[in-house]
Design a protein around this motif. Sequence first.
Motif, mmCIF file in Angstrom:
data_model
loop_
_atom_site.group_PDB
_atom_site.id
_atom_site.type_symbol
_atom_site.label_atom_id
_atom_site.label_comp_id
_atom_site.label_asym_id
_atom_site.label_seq_id
_atom_site.Cartn_x
_atom_site.Cartn_y
_atom_site.Cartn_z
ATOM 1 N N THR A 126 0.884 -1.593 -0.135
ATOM 2 C CA THR A 126 0.103 0.076 -0.340
ATOM 3 C C THR A 126 1.530 1.250 -0.250
ATOM 4 O OG1 THR A 126 -0.527 0.371 2.568
ATOM 5 C CG2 THR A 126 -2.266 -0.415 0.809
ATOM 6 N N GLU A 161 1.560 0.880 -3.053
ATOM 7 C CA GLU A 161 0.481 2.632 -4.270
ATOM 8 C C GLU A 161 0.307 3.602 -4.217
ATOM 9 O OE1 GLU A 161 -2.548 -0.063 -3.462
ATOM 10 O OE2 GLU A 161 -1.602 -2.065 -4.066
ATOM 11 N N ARG A 169 3.364 5.598 -5.764
ATOM 12 C CA ARG A 169 3.000 5.465 -7.434
ATOM 13 C C ARG A 169 1.679 7.110 -7.171
ATOM 14 N NH1 ARG A 169 4.002 -0.648 -8.476
ATOM 15 N NH2 ARG A 169 6.272 -0.662 -8.852
ATOM 16 N N ALA A 170 0.634 6.618 -6.887
ATOM 17 C CA ALA A 170 -0.249 7.662 -6.619
ATOM 18 C C ALA A 170 0.335 9.102 -6.938
ATOM 19 C CB ALA A 170 -1.190 7.410 -5.850
#
Length: 160
Positions: free
Chosen positions: A137, A140, A143-144
């Motif tokens: 997470t 993630e 990357r977001a």
Amino acid sequence: MTRIGVTGHMNITRDSVPAIYREIVRILSATGDPAGLVGVSCIARGADSVFAQAVLDVGGRLEVVLPSRSYRERKVKPDHAEVFDGLIARAAIVRVMDFDDAGREAYEAANEAVVGTCDQLIAVWDGQPSEQGGTGTVVELARAKGVPVDIVWPPDAARG
């Protein structure tokens, strides 16, 4: 100045550490001038501490983010205390999240602080999905936010 953060598994095996360490050093060394390198880590056992030691070994500065005020007393196990204390002593900055105790919110705030203040993230990650706040997470999240992520998981790496 280049700021590189870390996320990763706490339960990497002892035999995995040398290969993981070498790969982290390779990535850190590619940034150029070590005097301009800042490594950001929560210095938990495993990947975070291996990364923190690598940052110091290549001549960078260590910035520590602790999830809570009681993190050392309540979460650092006796077999990791000496490493933890040594890294804290060598840190240029120690930032403590505004939580009395480490829990989900505190860990998420610490992860946000690491990702939100770095130019790049190293993830010592086997690629498997994780629980909320786990390595996957955090990858993630990075990357977001458009933070480049380097995955470190050498072929002989394993979790214990």
